[in-house]
Motif scaffolding. Sequence first.
Motif, PDB file in Angstrom:
ATOM      1  N   ARG A   1      40.393 -27.152 120.984  1.00  0.00           N
ATOM      2  CA  ARG A   1      39.621 -28.622 121.211  1.00  0.00           C
ATOM      3  C   ARG A   1      38.964 -28.483 122.637  1.00  0.00           C
ATOM      4  O   ARG A   1      37.811 -28.931 122.718  1.00  0.00           O
ATOM      5  CB  ARG A   1      40.413 -29.677 120.730  1.00  0.00           C
ATOM      6  CG  ARG A   1      40.578 -29.654 119.180  1.00  0.00           C
ATOM      7  CD  ARG A   1      41.655 -30.831 118.727  1.00  0.00           C
ATOM      8  NE  ARG A   1      42.109 -30.641 117.324  1.00  0.00           N
ATOM      9  CZ  ARG A   1      43.051 -30.755 116.879  1.00  0.00           C
ATOM     10  NH1 ARG A   1      44.135 -30.764 117.734  1.00  0.00           N
ATOM     11  NH2 ARG A   1      43.304 -30.406 115.615  1.00  0.00           N
TER      12      ARG A   1
ATOM     13  N   ASP B   1      39.143 -37.627 124.958  1.00  0.00           N
ATOM     14  CA  ASP B   1      39.735 -37.750 123.716  1.00  0.00           C
ATOM     15  C   ASP B   1      39.588 -36.696 122.736  1.00  0.00           C
ATOM     16  O   ASP B   1      38.638 -36.567 122.439  1.00  0.00           O
ATOM     17  CB  ASP B   1      39.279 -39.245 122.997  1.00  0.00           C
ATOM     18  CG  ASP B   1      39.412 -40.298 124.000  1.00  0.00           C
ATOM     19  OD1 ASP B   1      40.480 -40.617 124.627  1.00  0.00           O
ATOM     20  OD2 ASP B   1      38.532 -41.344 124.156  1.00  0.00           O
TER      21      ASP B   1
ATOM     22  N   LYS C   1      41.275 -34.799 119.296  1.00  0.00           N
ATOM     23  CA  LYS C   1      41.642 -34.909 117.672  1.00  0.00           C
ATOM     24  C   LYS C   1      43.241 -34.875 117.713  1.00  0.00           C
ATOM     25  O   LYS C   1      43.670 -33.845 118.361  1.00  0.00           O
ATOM     26  CB  LYS C   1      40.957 -34.144 116.796  1.00  0.00           C
ATOM     27  CG  LYS C   1      41.496 -34.509 115.405  1.00  0.00           C
ATOM     28  CD  LYS C   1      40.838 -33.528 114.406  1.00  0.00           C
ATOM     29  CE  LYS C   1      41.142 -33.735 112.833  1.00  0.00           C
ATOM     30  NZ  LYS C   1      40.349 -32.627 111.849  1.00  0.00           N
ATOM     31  N   ASN C   2      43.992 -35.790 117.278  1.00  0.00           N
ATOM     32  CA  ASN C   2      45.436 -35.656 116.862  1.00  0.00           C
ATOM     33  C   ASN C   2      46.216 -36.009 118.186  1.00  0.00           C
ATOM     34  O   ASN C   2      47.370 -35.521 118.260  1.00  0.00           O
ATOM     35  CB  ASN C   2      45.809 -34.539 116.286  1.00  0.00           C
ATOM     36  CG  ASN C   2      45.250 -34.396 114.825  1.00  0.00           C
ATOM     37  OD1 ASN C   2      45.038 -35.386 114.229  1.00  0.00           O
ATOM     38  ND2 ASN C   2      45.358 -33.304 114.407  1.00  0.00           N
TER      39      ASN C   2
END
Length: 541
Positions: A492, A525, A527-528
């Motif tokens: 990510r 920010d 994901k998860n």
Amino acid sequence: MVIPRRPDRIIPTMRYKLISVDGTNVYELRDGARLIVGRAPSSDIPIIDPTISRRHAELESAETGFTIRDLGSSNGTFVNGARVQTGTATLGDLVAFGKVAFRLQRIAADVAPPEPVSAPTPLIPTIVRQRSVRDSNATMTPPVPAAPVSPTPEALSAADKSRQKLATLLEVSKGLGKAVDIDTLLDKIVRYAYQILEVDRVAILLLDGNELVPKISRDKRGLDSERAIPQSIARTALNDRVAILSDNAGEDTRFGGQSILIQQIRSAICCPLVGSEDNPLGVLYLDNADSGHRFGEEDFEFCIAFAGIAAVAIENGQFAQRIQRELVTRNNFERFFTPQLAKQIAESQVSLRLGGDKRKVAVLFSDIRGFTALSETMRPEETASLLSEYFTQMVDCVFRHEGTLDKFIGDAVMAQWGAPIGGPDDADKALAAAIEMMHALDKLNASWRAAGRPEVQIGIGLNYGEAFAGNIGSNRRLEYTIIGDTVNTAKRVCSAAEGGELLITEEFREALHSSPTLTQCPPMDLKNKSQPVTVYRVAIT
């Protein structure tokens, strides 16, 4: 008073036998004696079956057959289907002890009556012969006569047999040396044993860790035998490094295994298979259930020599198999690991195990920006050529810094440092590889630009932390990879990087021994992730 026997007097006598309904077991009944039927091996008529009591019944000859007395058995004694406490069985009657049934038949012969004896001599259970395989003389050596003599036909026959068996050993040695794999080798050993010896069953058990595992077990018809190999005999032979000849294995006090009793094994030879440097490999086991075919001393000596040759062949086969496996493993892993690391993995057999463990790893993801739109403007062969050149350069960078290519994901590259073998400077090597990848792409773009081909830009993300590393998949197809939150975060962060940008996490920065010039980015920010992730941009110089 004992009446002397007249040499010329022949008395017609009648002898009886019990024959099982399937014809596999026959027991001759001694005339004029009380015989005990039972599961105990010491019984006059031992019948090994769960429905038979240890002392089940007693047989005594009568005028027209035999009187049968049940001795308080659990499952009863039957004559022609009727349960009896005391009954008489005549010719042709069906006699059953528990669930084991027999026919009473007669054997007629004109024989001289036996000399009177005080009592029948029992068969004494014993290990007839036991020989340490460490003995230097444990080989077949032809006997040397004390002086020249004219050989008798019997001696000539024995000498011929000895020469034949020695010649057979030579052929066995040559034949086993040609086997290409362990399964073929074991099959050859069994077939040679049946050619040489009169035997009911041949089996080979090989060590797997501390366990003796049956690898092949054949009966004389060439069919696989489902009967269990007596572990008590096998373990004694292997642990003590002794070859064992037992003349009546069921009665042998050295062996208490129930499988010996249940299978009614009468004669057995078990030789340890010992390789170089006293390395235990397993055992060669042969047995006979027929009391008329007991193994002799010559059989025993031959089996010792035969087992020695077989052990050498098995050890060589296992070694060749291990070398072949390591070569295949190295060839497979060199596509993903540096040659040096692939060699270590092959030798440690990491690639052969399912599962894995948790390890600290440095994870790198690189991804081409806008590649989907770019590929739509190119022919398929042009796209494939561009990707091949790009991947070749990127993987070379990873390998030069002792990293592991985990996989290609579309146009993305995933690499890692730390599994299956890691070091304290894994993060430093990963960062050096990432910076070199950026420089390599600049050179690649320059050559493409000169050739009139499109250029590409990549973003790279790096993270450090704990991940699960190991073989994931099935026995048919395994993939060595790493999985977990550390991997997901690296991916990510890579996705957040712009073209030409190299981003690292706080965890990765802390794992570095020497920090490059960094610029802290606004918290991201991802994901998860419940909290924003601190990320740094690396200055590429």
